[in-house]
Design an enzyme around this catalytic site. Structure first.
Site, PDB file in Angstrom:
ATOM      1  N   CYS A 109      -0.849   5.293  10.427  1.00 29.37           N
ATOM      2  CA  CYS A 109       0.390   4.592  10.785  1.00 29.37           C
ATOM      3  C   CYS A 109       0.096   3.233  11.373  1.00 29.37           C
ATOM      4  CB  CYS A 109       1.147   5.337  11.866  1.00 29.37           C
ATOM      5  SG  CYS A 109       1.626   6.954  11.428  1.00 29.37           S
ATOM      6  N   CYS A 136       2.048  -3.106  15.819  1.00 23.50           N
ATOM      7  CA  CYS A 136       1.980  -2.753  14.394  1.00 23.50           C
ATOM      8  C   CYS A 136       1.272  -3.833  13.587  1.00 23.50           C
ATOM      9  CB  CYS A 136       3.394  -2.549  13.848  1.00 23.50           C
ATOM     10  SG  CYS A 136       3.443  -2.274  12.066  1.00 23.50           S
ATOM     11  N   CYS A 184       3.378   8.359   1.648  1.00 23.98           N
ATOM     12  CA  CYS A 184       3.962   7.349   2.529  1.00 23.98           C
ATOM     13  C   CYS A 184       4.140   6.076   1.697  1.00 23.98           C
ATOM     14  CB  CYS A 184       3.017   7.121   3.702  1.00 23.98           C
ATOM     15  SG  CYS A 184       3.604   5.863   4.832  1.00 23.98           S
ATOM     16  N   HIS A 193       9.716   4.769  20.731  1.00 18.96           N
ATOM     17  CA  HIS A 193       8.526   4.176  21.365  1.00 18.96           C
ATOM     18  C   HIS A 193       8.662   3.742  22.821  1.00 18.96           C
ATOM     19  CE1 HIS A 193       6.868   4.436  17.427  1.00 18.96           C
ATOM     20  NE2 HIS A 193       7.379   3.324  16.947  1.00 18.96           N
ATOM     21  N   GLU A 196       0.822  -1.204   0.000  1.00 14.68           N
ATOM     22  CA  GLU A 196       0.000   0.000   0.000  1.00 14.68           C
ATOM     23  C   GLU A 196       0.857   1.256   0.000  1.00 14.68           C
ATOM     24  OE1 GLU A 196      -3.957  -1.499   2.308  1.00 14.68           O
ATOM     25  OE2 GLU A 196      -2.207  -1.146   3.538  1.00 14.68           O
ATOM     26  N   CYS A 256       6.954  -5.815  15.591  1.00 18.51           N
ATOM     27  CA  CYS A 256       6.622  -4.850  16.635  1.00 18.51           C
ATOM     28  C   CYS A 256       5.188  -5.131  17.079  1.00 18.51           C
ATOM     29  CB  CYS A 256       6.775  -3.434  16.110  1.00 18.51           C
ATOM     30  SG  CYS A 256       8.455  -3.145  15.498  1.00 18.51           S
ATOM     31  N   CYS A 277       6.668  -7.411   6.693  1.00 20.96           N
ATOM     32  CA  CYS A 277       7.863  -6.994   7.436  1.00 20.96           C
ATOM     33  C   CYS A 277       8.373  -8.201   8.208  1.00 20.96           C
ATOM     34  CB  CYS A 277       7.494  -5.865   8.401  1.00 20.96           C
ATOM     35  SG  CYS A 277       8.927  -5.120   9.219  1.00 20.96           S
TER      36      CYS A 277
HETATM   37  N1  SAH Z   1       9.465  -0.059   9.656  1.00 20.66           N
HETATM   38  C1  SAH Z   1       9.711   1.319   9.818  1.00 20.66           C
HETATM   39  C2  SAH Z   1       8.801   2.204   9.004  1.00 20.66           C
HETATM   40  C3  SAH Z   1       7.315   1.863   8.945  1.00 20.66           C
HETATM   41  S1  SAH Z   1       6.306   2.137  10.336  1.00 20.66           S
HETATM   42  C4  SAH Z   1       9.640   1.686  11.280  1.00 20.66           C
HETATM   43  O1  SAH Z   1       9.185   0.871  12.061  1.00 20.66           O
HETATM   44  O2  SAH Z   1      10.085   2.774  11.612  1.00 20.66           O
HETATM   45  C5  SAH Z   1       5.999   3.881  10.467  1.00 20.66           C
HETATM   46  C6  SAH Z   1       5.723   4.328  11.914  1.00 20.66           C
HETATM   47  O3  SAH Z   1       4.411   3.922  12.374  1.00 20.66           O
HETATM   48  C7  SAH Z   1       6.701   3.725  12.894  1.00 20.66           C
HETATM   49  O4  SAH Z   1       7.151   4.660  13.825  1.00 20.66           O
HETATM   50  C8  SAH Z   1       5.853   2.678  13.576  1.00 20.66           C
HETATM   51  O5  SAH Z   1       6.402   2.301  14.804  1.00 20.66           O
HETATM   52  C9  SAH Z   1       4.529   3.369  13.680  1.00 20.66           C
HETATM   53  N2  SAH Z   1       3.406   2.480  13.957  1.00 20.66           N
HETATM   54  C10 SAH Z   1       3.313   1.161  13.703  1.00 20.66           C
HETATM   55  N3  SAH Z   1       2.117   0.685  14.116  1.00 20.66           N
HETATM   56  C11 SAH Z   1       1.438   1.723  14.644  1.00 20.66           C
HETATM   57  C12 SAH Z   1       0.129   1.860  15.205  1.00 20.66           C
HETATM   58  N4  SAH Z   1      -0.706   0.835  15.277  1.00 20.66           N
HETATM   59  N5  SAH Z   1      -0.256   3.076  15.634  1.00 20.66           N
HETATM   60  C13 SAH Z   1       0.585   4.139  15.512  1.00 20.66           C
HETATM   61  N6  SAH Z   1       1.820   4.070  14.974  1.00 20.66           N
HETATM   62  C14 SAH Z   1       2.248   2.872  14.550  1.00 20.66           C
HETATM   63 FE1  SF4 Z   2       7.987  -3.545  10.714  1.00 21.33          FE
HETATM   64 FE2  SF4 Z   2       5.816  -2.387  11.751  1.00 21.33          FE
HETATM   65 FE3  SF4 Z   2       7.965  -2.741  13.269  1.00 21.33          FE
HETATM   66 FE4  SF4 Z   2       8.033  -0.905  11.303  1.00 21.33          FE
HETATM   67  S1  SF4 Z   2       6.723  -0.873  13.113  1.00 21.33           S
HETATM   68  S2  SF4 Z   2       9.611  -2.449  11.797  1.00 21.33           S
HETATM   69  S3  SF4 Z   2       6.736  -1.943   9.763  1.00 21.33           S
HETATM   70  S4  SF4 Z   2       6.688  -4.371  12.349  1.00 21.33           S
END
Ligand code: SAH
Ligand code: SF4
Length: 391
Positions: A370, A148, A134, A252, A121, A145, A141
C-alpha cells in the site's frame, strides 16, 4: 503493421518515432476503435455501425470477457469472413506489460504502459481463501497525502474504462483466468486501492466496474469489489447507489488537525462530514460494513487516545477497521509504529467490538505494498507529451 507503411516520411515524424520506440510502444497509434472498455450498449452500438445485429454483441462480449481472447480469429462461433471484417474494423486492447515482478510471498506487480506511454501499476495478492487484484484508477494522483508515495507523483491523467478493465484482463491473462466460470478462480476480488483517487474518476471507474461485474463476462460481483476513497464526500452516495460496491475509507486520523496534515482533502470535507456520508451509505448492515483504513505512523496517530477517539467517532456505523503498518518509500518522512503499539491500538478497537485486522504488508520487496506505487516514468512521459505536442 500496415499502418506503419502509411506514415509520412518526414524527419519530425522520424524523430517522434524514435522517441516513441524508445518508450517501447508502436510508433503510430492503432487507428481502429477498441472494443475493450465499451459497456454492453456501446458495444452493440459500435457493432450496429457495421450492420451487426444485437445478438452478435452478446457473442462477442462472451469472447472478450468470458474467454479473454485478443484475436478475432479465435472467435470460433463467428463465420470466418465476419472475423476478418471485425479485425479490419476494431481492435482488442491490452495495456503493454513493461515489467512483471514476483515477490517471495507470491504477490505479483505489473507495471503497465498504455497507448500514450503513460504507466500505472496493478498488484495481485494471493491469500489462502481469495486472490485480490489491486487496481489503479489514475496515473498518479491529484491529492497529496503526506505518507503516500503515489501522492508525490503529479497527476498525469484519469485512466479510461479500457485501461482500468485492461488491468484486470492482464492479470487474468497471466493467472490462467479464462474461462472466467472456472470454479477455482485465482482472481476472486478487486480493490480500487492502487494509484489514484477513484472517486475523482468516477465515470471511468463506474463504467469499468459495470463491465467487470457483468455476469456473462469477468463476472466478479459487487460484493467482491471494494473501492477505497480518501473522502470525496459528494461522490460517495452515487458510488453506493449506482455501483453498490463495498466502501473503504482512508481515515488515518481522529482529529481534523492531524487529518488535515495526513490527508489534505480533509480541509475540504472534514471528519464529521465524511462520517455522515458513511452513515448514509446505502446497503450497510452487519454483513456489509464499511472498512476504515488506518495507517500506523509512530508518534503521529497511534496513541491509545487515538484508538479510543476512533471507536467513538464511528459509533453506530457497521464497520471494520483495517490497521495498516506504514510502508516506507524512498524519501518518506514517517516511521511505522512498533508492533507493541499496533497491538495495543488493535486491542482497544477490538474491545469496542470492531474487528481490527492488521494488514500484513505484502510484496514489500518489490515496492508493491500500500502506498508504495509510483511509476517512475511520469517525467519522461511529460517530456514526450511536450515533444509530441510541439510537432
Ligand atoms: N486514493 C485512494 C485509494 C488508493 S490508496 C485512497 O486514498 O483511499 C490505498 C490505501 O493505502 C489508502 O488507505 C492509503 O491511505 C494507504 N496508503 C497510502 N500510502 C501508504 C503507505 N505508505 N503505507 C501504508 N498505507 C498507505
Ligand atoms: Fe492519492 Fe495516495 Fe492520498 Fe490515495 S493515499 S488519495 S492515492 S495521495
Amino acid at each position: 503493421m500496415s499502418d506503419l507503411a502509411a506514415t509520412p516520411d518526414t524527419s519530425a515524424t522520424e524523430a517522434r518515432a524514435e522517441l516513441l520506440a524508445f518508450a517501447g510502444r508502436p510508433a503510430v497509434a492503432d487507428p481502429r476503435p477498441d472494443l475493450i472498455g465499451l459497456e454492453r450498449d456501446a458495444l452493440a452500438a459500435a457493432l450496429a455501425e457495421i450492420g451487426l445485429p444485437k445478438f452478435r454483441a452478446g457473442q462477442i462480449w462472451h469472447w472478450l470477457y468470458h474467454r479473454g481472447v485478443t484475436d478475432f480469429q479465435a472467435m470460433t462461433t463467428l463465420a470466418k469472413p465476419l472475423r476478418g471484417r471485425l479485425a479490419e474494423t476494431f481492435r482488442i486492447s491490452r495495456p503493454a506489460v513493461v515489467t512483471r515482478q514476483d515477490s517471495v510471498d507470491g504477490t505479483i506487480k505489473w507495471l503497465l504502459r498504455f497507448a500514450d506511454g503513460n504507466e500505472a501499476e496493478a498488484v495481485f495478492i494471493p491469500e489462502e481463501d481469495r486472490g485480490t487484484l489491486c487496481v489503479s484508477s489514475q496515473v498518479g494522483c491529484t491529492l497529496t497525502c503526506s505518507f503516500c508515495h503515489t501522492g508525490t507523483q503529479r497527476l498525469v491523467r484519469n485512466l479510461t474504462p479500457a485501461e482500468i478493465v485492461g488491468q484486470v484482463l492482464v492479470a487474468l491473462d497471466h493467472l490462467g483466468g479464462y474461462p472466467t466460470s472456472q470454479p477455482d478462480r485465482r482472481l476472486t476480488n478487486i480493490v480500487l486501492m492502487g494509484m489514484g483517487e477513484p472517486l475523482y474518476n468516477f465515470d471511468g471507474v463506474a463504467s469499468a466496474l459495470r463491465i467487470v461485474m457483468d455476469g456473462e463476462g469477468i463476472a466478479l460481483s459487487k460484493r467482491r469489489i471494494t473501492l477505497s476513497t480518501s473522502g470525496v464526500v459528494p461522490m460517495m452516495a452515487r458510488c453506493g447507489a449506482e455501483l453498490g460496491v463495498n466502501l473503504a475509507i482512508s481515515l488515518h486520523a481522529t482529529t481534523d488537525a492531524v487529518r488535515d496534515e495526513l490527508v489534505p482533502i480533509n480541509r475540504k470535507w472534514p471528519i464529521s462530514e465524511l462520517l455522515d456520508a458513511c452513515r448514509s451509505y446505502p446497503g450497510l448492515n452487519n454483513a456489509r460494513r464499511i472498512t476504515f483504513e488506518y495507517v500506523m505512523l509512530a508518534g503521529v496517530n497511534d496513541a491509545p487516545e487515538d484508538a479510543r477517539r476512533l471507536v467513538a467517532l464511528i459509533d453506530g456505523i457497521p464497520a471494520k477497521i483495517n490497521l495498516i503498518p506504514f510502508n516506507p518509500w524512498p524519501g518518506s518522512n514517517y516511521v511505522c509504529s512498533d508492533d507493541d503499539t499496533i497491538e495495543r491500538f488493535a486491542q482497544v478497537v477490538l474491545k469496542a467490538g470492531y474487528a481490527s485486522p492488521v494488514r500484513t504488508p505484502r510484496g514489500r520487496d518489490i515496492l508493491a505494498a500500500c502506498g508504495q506505487l509510483k511509476s517512475e516514468s511520469a517525467r519522461l512521459n511529460r517530456r514526450e507529451a511536450r515533444a509530441a505536442a510541439a510537432e
